[in-house]
Design a protein around this motif. Structure first.
Motif, mmCIF file in Angstrom:
data_model
loop_
_atom_site.group_PDB
_atom_site.id
_atom_site.type_symbol
_atom_site.label_atom_id
_atom_site.label_comp_id
_atom_site.label_asym_id
_atom_site.label_seq_id
_atom_site.Cartn_x
_atom_site.Cartn_y
_atom_site.Cartn_z
ATOM 1 N N GLN A 156 172.935 -3.990 33.221
ATOM 2 C CA GLN A 156 173.928 -3.354 34.088
ATOM 3 C C GLN A 156 173.898 -1.830 34.080
ATOM 4 N N TYR A 157 173.426 -1.244 32.968
ATOM 5 C CA TYR A 157 173.519 0.207 32.797
ATOM 6 C C TYR A 157 172.187 0.775 32.328
ATOM 7 N N ASP A 167 173.783 7.098 31.252
ATOM 8 C CA ASP A 167 174.896 6.726 32.132
ATOM 9 C C ASP A 167 175.933 7.850 32.172
ATOM 10 N N TRP A 200 174.947 0.519 40.458
ATOM 11 C CA TRP A 200 175.298 1.039 39.132
ATOM 12 C C TRP A 200 176.488 1.985 39.206
ATOM 13 N N ASP A 202 179.004 2.037 41.224
ATOM 14 C CA ASP A 202 180.262 1.284 41.351
ATOM 15 C C ASP A 202 180.682 0.707 40.000
ATOM 16 N N ARG A 203 179.727 0.174 39.254
ATOM 17 C CA ARG A 203 180.046 -0.397 37.940
ATOM 18 C C ARG A 203 180.514 0.693 36.981
ATOM 19 N N HIS A 207 184.337 1.167 34.990
ATOM 20 C CA HIS A 207 184.349 0.871 33.561
ATOM 21 C C HIS A 207 185.640 1.387 32.926
#
Length: 238
Positions: A156-157, A167, A200, A202-203, A207
């Protein structure tokens, strides 16, 4: 203060900075990932507090991390310090792979070389060719699209299953990237160009360690308009 009262003790961890600074946001996200309580000491734009000048006498700029009164400057150095001082469960730099850690540091430096000066041009706070700045940022994001695929290894990251150093380095600029898209009328982080980075982003913004400290793009647009005259005056005075 009433007679006999003691002054409130300073927090063990303080961050000197501004809510609108992507570099300050890096520090806050790192601390939140580690579960560290901190106090954000807001600096006034256009002024430098005595505490800031005493804490960072060389560069005289934010952010500064004060840990038990001892200052650490420069955002990515602070992120590494936070990672080393406060142990896992959250590890920000790859702890068991020196090569991977070096790659993350490389891209972190690339981001700082490429994005801040071009974002300032697109904001209109410094002179420059906006079309050239937009093209160069697009090229940088295409490189980082490839870097994401390599570093994430399908997860995911950039850091894999959780937010890591890279990130934080890139994600801290997302608010301003979205803001300058509106200010300058350009598209930088479109899904068609960089689909992995767009997903990515958006995620990252959603967080728990990020969502409360990520500035809204519309608020940053208003911030730019409000402070445009001040920024021009500061630049003219240098």
């Amino acid at each position: 203060m009433q007679s006999g009262e003691r002054p409130a003790a300073a927090a063990e961890v303080r961050v000197l900075g501004s809510w609108a600074s992507p570099f300050v946001m890096r520090v806050m996200v790192a601390l939140r990932l580690k579960g560290v309580e901190y106090e954000l000491v807001q600096e006034t734009m256009g002024k430098k507090s005595e505490l800031l000048l005493a804490s960072n006498p060389v560069h005289k700029k934010i952010p500064v991390l004060l840990h038990r009164g001892r200052p650490i400057s420069e955002s990515l150095i602070i992120v590494q310090y936070v990672d080393e001082v406060w142990p896992p469960p959250a590890s920000i730099l790859p702890s068991d792979d020196p090569y991977a850690a070096a790659i993350h540091r490389f891209w972190g430096q690339y981001i700082d070389d490429m994005f801040p000066p071009r974002i300032r041009i697109l904001r209109g706070t410094v002179p420059g060719d906006k079309n050239k700045a937009s093209d160069e940022m697009t090229t940088a994001l295409l490189y980082l699209e490839e870097a994401f695929v390599e570093c994430s290894k399908g997860k995911q990251y950039f850091g894999g299953d959780s937010i890591g150093y890279l990130d934080i380095a890139l994600g801290s600029h997302l608010g301003w990237i979205k803001a300058v898209e509106r200010i300058a009328g350009v598209e930088l982080l479109g899904g068609a160009k960089v689909p992995n980075l767009a997903a990515w982003a958006d995620r990252f913004c959603a967080h728990p360690a990020v969502v409360d400290v990520m500035p809204d793009a519309d608020v940053l647009v208003e911030f730019t308009a409000k402070h445009a005259d001040l920024m021009r005056a500061l630049l003219a005075s240098k």
